[in-house]
Design a protein around this motif. Structure first.
Motif, PDB file in Angstrom:
ATOM      1  N   HIS A  89       0.834  -1.201   0.000  1.00  0.00           N
ATOM      2  CA  HIS A  89       0.000   0.000   0.000  1.00  0.00           C
ATOM      3  C   HIS A  89       0.868   1.250   0.000  1.00  0.00           C
ATOM      4  CE1 HIS A  89      -2.740  -3.045   1.553  1.00  0.00           C
ATOM      5  NE2 HIS A  89      -3.723  -2.263   1.149  1.00  0.00           N
ATOM      6  N   LEU A  90       0.375   2.296  -0.660  1.00  0.00           N
ATOM      7  CA  LEU A  90       0.931   3.631  -0.512  1.00  0.00           C
ATOM      8  C   LEU A  90       0.127   4.317   0.577  1.00  0.00           C
ATOM      9  CD1 LEU A  90       1.296   4.934  -4.168  1.00  0.00           C
ATOM     10  CD2 LEU A  90       3.085   4.071  -2.677  1.00  0.00           C
ATOM     11  N   VAL A  91       0.806   5.042   1.436  1.00  0.00           N
ATOM     12  CA  VAL A  91       0.129   5.847   2.449  1.00  0.00           C
ATOM     13  C   VAL A  91       0.462   7.299   2.126  1.00  0.00           C
ATOM     14  CG1 VAL A  91      -0.147   6.305   4.893  1.00  0.00           C
ATOM     15  CG2 VAL A  91       0.387   3.990   4.126  1.00  0.00           C
ATOM     16  N   ILE A  92      -0.575   8.086   1.902  1.00  0.00           N
ATOM     17  CA  ILE A  92      -0.396   9.488   1.545  1.00  0.00           C
ATOM     18  C   ILE A  92      -1.152  10.323   2.567  1.00  0.00           C
ATOM     19  CG2 ILE A  92      -0.687  11.240  -0.235  1.00  0.00           C
ATOM     20  CD1 ILE A  92      -0.782   8.921  -2.282  1.00  0.00           C
ATOM     21  N   ASP A  93      -0.415  11.154   3.288  1.00  0.00           N
ATOM     22  CA  ASP A  93      -0.997  12.024   4.303  1.00  0.00           C
ATOM     23  C   ASP A  93      -1.026  13.438   3.734  1.00  0.00           C
ATOM     24  OD1 ASP A  93      -2.044  12.906   6.665  1.00  0.00           O
ATOM     25  OD2 ASP A  93      -0.187  12.735   7.807  1.00  0.00           O
ATOM     26  N   THR A  94      -2.217  14.006   3.589  1.00  0.00           N
ATOM     27  CA  THR A  94      -2.364  15.319   2.960  1.00  0.00           C
ATOM     28  C   THR A  94      -2.979  16.325   3.928  1.00  0.00           C
ATOM     29  OG1 THR A  94      -4.589  14.927   2.111  1.00  0.00           O
ATOM     30  CG2 THR A  94      -2.759  14.198   0.743  1.00  0.00           C
ATOM     31  N   GLU A  95      -2.624  17.594   3.741  1.00  0.00           N
ATOM     32  CA  GLU A  95      -3.219  18.666   4.543  1.00  0.00           C
ATOM     33  C   GLU A  95      -4.579  19.073   3.989  1.00  0.00           C
ATOM     34  OE1 GLU A  95      -0.672  21.990   5.222  1.00  0.00           O
ATOM     35  OE2 GLU A  95       1.015  20.725   5.783  1.00  0.00           O
ATOM     36  N   ASN A  96      -4.787  18.884   2.686  1.00  0.00           N
ATOM     37  CA  ASN A  96      -6.023  19.297   2.017  1.00  0.00           C
ATOM     38  C   ASN A  96      -6.486  18.190   1.080  1.00  0.00           C
ATOM     39  OD1 ASN A  96      -5.772  22.037   3.025  1.00  0.00           O
ATOM     40  ND2 ASN A  96      -4.145  22.288   1.513  1.00  0.00           N
ATOM     41  N   GLU A  97      -7.737  18.290   0.621  1.00  0.00           N
ATOM     42  CA  GLU A  97      -8.187  17.396  -0.447  1.00  0.00           C
ATOM     43  C   GLU A  97      -7.351  17.693  -1.680  1.00  0.00           C
ATOM     44  OE1 GLU A  97     -12.335  17.986  -1.081  1.00  0.00           O
ATOM     45  OE2 GLU A  97     -12.892  16.977   0.765  1.00  0.00           O
ATOM     46  N   MET A  98      -6.988  16.655  -2.428  1.00  0.00           N
ATOM     47  CA  MET A  98      -6.176  16.868  -3.620  1.00  0.00           C
ATOM     48  C   MET A  98      -6.255  15.668  -4.544  1.00  0.00           C
ATOM     49  SD  MET A  98      -2.371  16.374  -1.879  1.00  0.00           S
ATOM     50  CE  MET A  98      -1.680  17.488  -3.026  1.00  0.00           C
ATOM     51  N   VAL A  99      -5.739  15.856  -5.745  1.00  0.00           N
ATOM     52  CA  VAL A  99      -5.648  14.785  -6.730  1.00  0.00           C
ATOM     53  C   VAL A  99      -4.172  14.526  -6.986  1.00  0.00           C
ATOM     54  CG1 VAL A  99      -6.157  14.073  -9.089  1.00  0.00           C
ATOM     55  CG2 VAL A  99      -7.804  15.454  -7.823  1.00  0.00           C
ATOM     56  N   ILE A 100      -3.785  13.271  -6.935  1.00  0.00           N
ATOM     57  CA  ILE A 100      -2.428  12.862  -7.279  1.00  0.00           C
ATOM     58  C   ILE A 100      -2.534  11.852  -8.405  1.00  0.00           C
ATOM     59  CG2 ILE A 100      -0.374  11.635  -6.490  1.00  0.00           C
ATOM     60  CD1 ILE A 100      -0.751  12.896  -3.773  1.00  0.00           C
ATOM     61  N   ASN A 101      -1.789  12.091  -9.471  1.00  0.00           N
ATOM     62  CA  ASN A 101      -1.771  11.173 -10.607  1.00  0.00           C
ATOM     63  C   ASN A 101      -0.567  10.258 -10.522  1.00  0.00           C
ATOM     64  OD1 ASN A 101      -4.089  12.197 -12.015  1.00  0.00           O
ATOM     65  ND2 ASN A 101      -2.867  13.984 -12.510  1.00  0.00           N
ATOM     66  N   ILE A 102      -0.764   9.007 -10.936  1.00  0.00           N
ATOM     67  CA  ILE A 102       0.334   8.044 -11.042  1.00  0.00           C
ATOM     68  C   ILE A 102       0.599   7.818 -12.521  1.00  0.00           C
ATOM     69  CG2 ILE A 102       1.117   5.696 -10.565  1.00  0.00           C
ATOM     70  CD1 ILE A 102      -0.665   5.673  -8.115  1.00  0.00           C
ATOM     71  N   TYR A 103       1.852   8.057 -12.933  1.00  0.00           N
ATOM     72  CA  TYR A 103       2.265   7.896 -14.328  1.00  0.00           C
ATOM     73  C   TYR A 103       3.258   6.752 -14.446  1.00  0.00           C
ATOM     74  CZ  TYR A 103       0.529  12.664 -14.964  1.00  0.00           C
ATOM     75  OH  TYR A 103      -0.253  13.789 -14.994  1.00  0.00           O
ATOM     76  N   ASP A 104       3.217   6.036 -15.580  1.00  0.00           N
ATOM     77  CA  ASP A 104       4.286   5.094 -15.872  1.00  0.00           C
ATOM     78  C   ASP A 104       5.423   5.881 -16.528  1.00  0.00           C
ATOM     79  OD1 ASP A 104       3.619   5.440 -18.591  1.00  0.00           O
ATOM     80  OD2 ASP A 104       2.545   3.540 -18.701  1.00  0.00           O
ATOM     81  N   LEU A 105       6.544   5.222 -16.810  1.00  0.00           N
ATOM     82  CA  LEU A 105       7.691   5.937 -17.369  1.00  0.00           C
ATOM     83  C   LEU A 105       7.464   6.426 -18.793  1.00  0.00           C
ATOM     84  CD1 LEU A 105      10.772   4.043 -15.914  1.00  0.00           C
ATOM     85  CD2 LEU A 105       9.766   6.222 -15.210  1.00  0.00           C
ATOM     86  N   ALA A 106       6.457   5.904 -19.473  1.00  0.00           N
ATOM     87  CA  ALA A 106       6.127   6.376 -20.814  1.00  0.00           C
ATOM     88  C   ALA A 106       5.271   7.648 -20.763  1.00  0.00           C
ATOM     89  CB  ALA A 106       5.399   5.294 -21.596  1.00  0.00           C
TER      90      ALA A 106
END
Length: 86
Positions: A28-45
């Motif tokens: 699992h990734l654990v992401i602790d944020t101060e605000n609501e947000m969107v994070i994108n995951i990209y492959d190397l391409a």
């Protein structure tokens, strides 16, 4: 393993200025944020693998991607890379 990617050191911000922290716990990734947000995951391409819509606070995200290296990016361009292995 997750590491910060410095793409432009002149304009990069320090770890203390980030509005989110990230670490890996098992599969699992654990992401602790101060605000609501969107994070994108990209492959190397450069293809978007996932868009993560996060609430403020601690978000636990199961990793459902193939083995490889990926980049996480927020709306402000802060980027982290991580490796997923079997």
């Amino acid at each position: 393993y997750i590491t910060k990617v410095e793409l432009n050191e002149e304009n990069s911000i320090s770890e203390n200025e980030l509005l989110w922290t990230i670490w890996q716990e098992n599969t699992h990734l654990v992401i602790d944020t101060e605000n609501e947000m969107v994070i994108n995951i990209y492959d190397l391409a450069g293809n978007i693998s996932s868009a993560l819509y996060l609430n403020s606070g601690k978000n636990i995200i199961p990793l459902r991607v193939k083995s490889g290296i990926y980049i996480l990016s927020d709306e402000k361009g802060n980027r982290f890379r991580f490796y997923v292995g079997n």
